[in-house]
Design a protein around this motif. Structure first.
Motif: not given
Ligand SMILES: Nc1nc(=O)c2c([nH]1)NC[C@@H]1CN(c3ccc(C(=O)N[C@@H](CCC(=O)O)C(=O)O)cc3)C=[N+]21
Length: 307
Positions: A43, A55, A59, A62-63, A70, A103, A146, A283, A286
C-alpha cells in the motif's frame, strides 16, 4: 392495532467481512502450504491526510491478521511523480508483492491517471487500471474494484438471484458507480446510473429494487425516495460535525452515509449501515483480490471464497 410498517433489516457488513477475511486467511494458508507463496500487498500513501492514514493502517492490520504480507510505503507530500513511478516499477518487479494499492486521492502535482496506468494490471488489486476496466466491461477475468465487489457480495447474499431487478446507482465515479453498474448488468439487473444532471432523481430512485448510493453527499437520499421494501446499499462515508454542539465546537465529527438512515430504515426492506456496512467489505475484498492475484501469479485457480 394498526399495522406498523416493518423496519428494514440491517445488512451487517462488518460480520460478513469478518467471515470473508477468515476464508481468505484459510485459502492463503493453503496456497502457502501447497505452493510456497505468501500473498503480499503493498500500500502506497503520499502525504499526511489523517483519514487516509487511518484507512491505510486498517488495511495493513487486516492484511497481517489474514496471514499475508503487508508493506506500507509512506511518502511525503513533496514526492515527485518520477519518484512515485520509480517505486511502482520496483513493486511491479518484486515477485513477493502480488497486490499494489496507491491510496487516492494523490497530491495535485501528481497525475493520478499516469500513476494508475503504471501499475501492472495483474497486481492492480483496486481494479482501477484501464486494462481491468476493459476486462470487466467485456466479461474477462480481471481485478474487480473492491467497493463494488463487496457491495455485490452483500446483495447476492441477501437476495440470491438478482436477475430482472431494477438497480439504480446514484453516482458515476470510476471507482464505484461505473464498475457497480457493470457488475449488476452482469447479474442481469436493469441498471440505471444517475448523477447530478439526472431529472427528478427522487422519482427515479423510487423505481429501484436495488438502490446504490455513491455520491459522497451526506444524507442526500431521503426516505420518500425509496421504494418500500427495496434493498439499499449506502457507499458514502462522510464526516460531519458531531450532533452535540459542544463536541462539534471541539471539532468532533461523526460518520454518515449518502442515505438519510433514520428515514430510510422506515421504508427500505434491507439497508447497509454506515459505519459497519460497505466500508469493512471494501477492505475484505482488497485481501480477496490480493489472494486471487497471488494464485494467478503461480497459475493456480483461486479457491471459492463464497463458501
Ligand atoms: N486506491 C484506493 N483504494 C481504496 O479502496 C480507497 C482509496 N484509494 N482511498 C480512500 C478510500 C476510502 N476507503 C475506505 C475503506 C474502508 C473503510 C472502512 O472500513 N470504514 C469503516 C469505518 C468508517 C469510519 O468510522 O471512519 C466502516 O465504514 O465501517 C472506509 C474507507 C478505501 N479507499
Amino acid at each position: 392495532m394498526a399495522d406498523e410498517p416493518a423496519r428494514a433489516s440491517l445488512i451487517d457488513g462488518k460480520a460478513f467481512s469478518q467471515t470473508l477475511v477468515e476464508r481468505v486467511a484459510a485459502a492463503a494458508a493453503r496456497l502457502e502450504a501447497t505452493h510456497g507463496v505468501k500473498p503480499g500487498l503493498a500500500v502506497v500513501i503520499v502525504g499526511e491526510d489523517p483519514a487516509s492514514q487511518i484507512y491505510v493502517r486498517n488495511k495493513g492490520e487486516t492484511t497481517q491478521k489474514a496471514g499475508m504480507r503487508s508493506d506500507t510505503h509512506r511518502l511525503p507530500d513533496t514526492t515527485t511523480q518520477e519518484e512515485l513511478l520509480a517505486l511502482i516499477a520496483a513493486l511491479n518487479a518484486d515477485a513477493g508483492i502480488h497486490g499494489i494499492l496507491v491510496q487516492l486521492p494523490l497530491p495535485k502535482h501528481i497525475d493520478s491517471a499516469a500513476v494508475l496506468d503504471a501499475i501492472d494490471p495483474d497486481k492492480d488489486v483496486d481494479g482501477f487500471h484501464v486494462v481491468n476496466v476493459g476486462r470487466l466491461a467485456v466479461g474477462l477475468p480481471g481485478m474487480i474494484p473492491c467497493t463494488p465487489l463487496g457491495s455485490l457480495m452483500m446483495l447476492k447474499d441477501q437476495l440470491g438471484d438478482l436477475s430482472g431487478l431494477n438497480a439504480v446507482i446514484v453516482g458515476r465515479s470510476n471507482i464505484v458507480g461505473k464498475p457497480m453498474a457493470q457488475l449488476l448488468l452482469g447479474e442481469s439487473c436493469t441498471v440505471t446510473i444517475a448523477h447530478s444532471r439526472t431529472r427528478d432523481l427522487p422519482a427515479l430512485c423510487r423505481t429501484a429494487d436495488i438502490l446504490v448510493a455513491a455520491v459522497g453527499r451526506p444524507e442526500m437520499i431521503k426516505g420518500d425516495w425509496i421504494k418500500p421494501g427495496a434493498t439499499v446499499i449506502d457507499v458514502g462515508i462522510n464526516r460531519v460535525p458531531s450532533k452535540d454542539p459542544v463536541k462539534a465546537a471541539e471539532g468532533k465529527t461523526r460518520v454518515v452515509g449518502d442515505v438519510d438512515f433514520a428515514e430510510a430504515v422506515e421504508v427500505a426492506g434491507r439497508i447497509t449501515p454506515v459505519p459497519g456496512g460497505v466500508g469493512p467489505m471494501t477492505i475484505a475484498c482488497l485481501l480477496a483480490n490480493t489472494y486471487t492475484a497471488a494464485c494467478r501469479s503461480v497459475g493456480v485457480t483461486p479457491d471459492d471464497l463464497n463458501s
